[in-house]
Scaffold this motif. Sequence first.
Motif, mmCIF file in Angstrom:
data_model
loop_
_atom_site.group_PDB
_atom_site.id
_atom_site.type_symbol
_atom_site.label_atom_id
_atom_site.label_comp_id
_atom_site.label_asym_id
_atom_site.label_seq_id
_atom_site.Cartn_x
_atom_site.Cartn_y
_atom_site.Cartn_z
ATOM 1 N N UNK A 238 0.508 -1.051 0.228
ATOM 2 C CA UNK A 238 0.042 -0.224 -0.208
ATOM 3 C C UNK A 238 0.904 0.793 -0.175
ATOM 4 N N UNK A 239 1.844 1.447 0.771
ATOM 5 C CA UNK A 239 3.107 2.167 0.942
ATOM 6 C C UNK A 239 4.449 1.842 0.884
ATOM 7 N N UNK A 240 5.519 2.919 1.022
ATOM 8 C CA UNK A 240 6.575 2.405 0.827
ATOM 9 C C UNK A 240 7.281 2.381 3.013
ATOM 10 N N UNK A 241 5.860 2.623 3.742
ATOM 11 C CA UNK A 241 5.853 2.292 5.079
ATOM 12 C C UNK A 241 5.575 1.127 5.700
ATOM 13 N N UNK A 242 4.515 0.613 4.630
ATOM 14 C CA UNK A 242 4.140 -0.531 5.209
ATOM 15 C C UNK A 242 5.147 -1.891 4.663
ATOM 16 N N UNK A 243 5.684 -1.340 3.229
ATOM 17 C CA UNK A 243 7.136 -2.430 2.774
ATOM 18 C C UNK A 243 7.841 -2.238 4.639
ATOM 19 N N UNK A 244 8.754 -0.997 5.088
ATOM 20 C CA UNK A 244 9.153 -0.743 6.197
ATOM 21 C C UNK A 244 8.548 -1.127 6.974
#
Length: 89
Positions: free
Chosen positions: A83-89
Amino acid sequence: PTQREGHISPAKLAHLVLRTPRYDEMMAWYLKVLDAQIAFESPMISFITYDEEHHRVAFVNQPQLGDADPMAAGLDHVAFTYESMAHLI
């Protein structure tokens, strides 16, 4: 993207099945990276998931397989969408 007349694209990736001589290593890596759980595990085949689907990645244990020839045809990589870079990280 628009659908071509008479054609329907899949809604999402259902699952992958990977044959590997590095069974435990690969399963551990995918469990960690995908924040997944084991849905089924046996010495021959295992299924993991990270959502409501029964399994997203399956591993078939084939210790007799050798390392792949880097010049041979085969799967290069698999990509998952977050969904977002924050979710990946």
